[in-house]
Scaffold this motif. Sequence first.
Motif, short mmCIF file in Angstrom:
data_model
loop_
_atom_site.label_atom_id
_atom_site.label_comp_id
_atom_site.label_asym_id
_atom_site.label_seq_id
_atom_site.Cartn_x
_atom_site.Cartn_y
_atom_site.Cartn_z
N PRO A 117 35.95 36.12 50.48
CA PRO A 117 35.68 37.02 49.35
C PRO A 117 34.93 36.32 48.21
O PRO A 117 34.13 36.94 47.52
CB PRO A 117 37.07 37.46 48.89
N GLU A 118 35.19 35.00 48.07
CA GLU A 118 34.47 34.28 47.00
C GLU A 118 32.98 34.18 47.30
O GLU A 118 32.14 34.24 46.42
CB GLU A 118 35.06 32.89 46.82
N ASP A 162 41.94 42.94 50.02
CA ASP A 162 42.09 43.29 48.59
C ASP A 162 40.86 42.89 47.77
O ASP A 162 40.25 43.76 47.14
CB ASP A 162 43.34 42.62 48.00
N PRO A 163 40.50 41.60 47.77
CA PRO A 163 39.35 41.22 46.95
C PRO A 163 38.03 41.81 47.44
O PRO A 163 37.14 42.09 46.63
CB PRO A 163 39.33 39.69 47.02
N ASP A 166 37.98 45.32 46.12
CA ASP A 166 37.73 45.28 44.67
C ASP A 166 36.25 45.09 44.36
O ASP A 166 35.67 45.78 43.53
CB ASP A 166 38.50 44.11 44.02
N LYS A 191 47.91 43.99 46.22
CA LYS A 191 47.63 44.93 45.14
C LYS A 191 48.55 46.16 45.22
O LYS A 191 49.06 46.64 44.22
CB LYS A 191 46.18 45.39 45.30
#
Length: 410
Positions: A117-118, A162-163, A166, A191
């Motif tokens: 996700p990063e 989740d990320p 988002d 979350k």
Amino acid sequence: MPAHSIPFLDLVTPHRELKNELTAVFEQVLETGGFVGGPLVAGFEQDFSQFCGTRHCVGVGSGTDAVRFALMAAGVEPGDVVVTVPNTFIATVEAITQAGATPDFVDVDERTYNMDPEQLAMYLQVRCRVDGTTGRVYNKRLGRPVTAVIPVHLYGQPADMDPILDLAERFGLRVVEDACQAHGAEYFSRKESTWKQAGSMGKAAAFSFYPGKNLGACGEGGAVTTNDDGIARKVRMLRDHGQAQKYYHELEGYNGRLDAIQAGILRVKLGHLTAWNEERRGCARRYGELLGSTQPVIKLPYEPSWARVVYHLYVVRVRNRDALQKHLADAGIGTGIHYPVPLHLQKAYANLDYGKGDFPACEGAAADILSLPMYPGLGDEHQVRIAREMLDFVYKETGLGTLSSFSGAR
Ligand SMILES: Cc1ncc(COP(=O)(O)O)c(C=O)c1O
């Protein structure tokens, strides 16, 4: 392979065990002549949507159809950019291109082999720009809008959703899960404080029922799952020449239907999927016990606390992978490499202008990964033999001589 070999995958035993139920499906179809569509397809769709916890399941001809139809129905248009990872089966990216979009990549998390996700955040912040008037995200290099992201739940391990969800919400991207290897995998959403099924988290998700999958047909098959009525309706049309009513074509579609025999077979096998996945998880735990002492020479799969992995594949990492694979082959043990060449380095995608070093986590994994035999019914005796050979290899490689005293029996 020598006698008493251990195959990488056993597609004979499970079908032999279900022979009566599977033959009954053939007989039922032969007697009714309902080869395409009909109650067997509708019944399977209902059962599988219930299994996944989604409002809809639409059976299609293959996992590739499923990814392509899911993207198109979710609103991806020709000229868009769709982001995924380079270490997946080529079908993920074929589907993007065949939907008329351009694929782009972000690197994976080294421990899970899934979308990092990063890296996705960095991609969206650094390699893209947000149009001040429309609010749409454009890839700077391609000058095209980025409209969707495909996290792949590789090897039966859910991506960290989740990320990803988002970021997708923040940047206006549709999320299409590639769950082709993840039937029954679960993800704990921190979350929402709840476990979720792979295939129930994005706008839509794609499953493959290729024979070797955790839920496999006796031929080709796939499905799209979604909670969105409009997407389900559109996938139903796309799979059937763009028609909702016979010979009235709202759009140009495909011949991408799931046939009735496969649907009937899948319905029988779905009844066993939870138990089979539990068996796979048991095999993974046993490999962990047997091979724990080889770490870090042989790196075992990582299962985050937020994942219930269904081990479509059991993938280890070792620096001299090719030598280990040969050692195991010489001992009659089948293995696989999923996948040896990341997609950004494949000849088919030379036009994307990526090269060596662009996705280091993917490239590092591709050089070291090895998939060990993993299937329900693999059996302790086979696992002990596989572990013994692997320990023997490690001892030789590390100069400690041969292994004579290993006893992996319970
Ligand atoms: C990750 C992934 N995506 C897509 C597909 C395509 O599925 P199919 O072979 O059913 O077209 C597969 C199947 O191997 C897969 O593993």
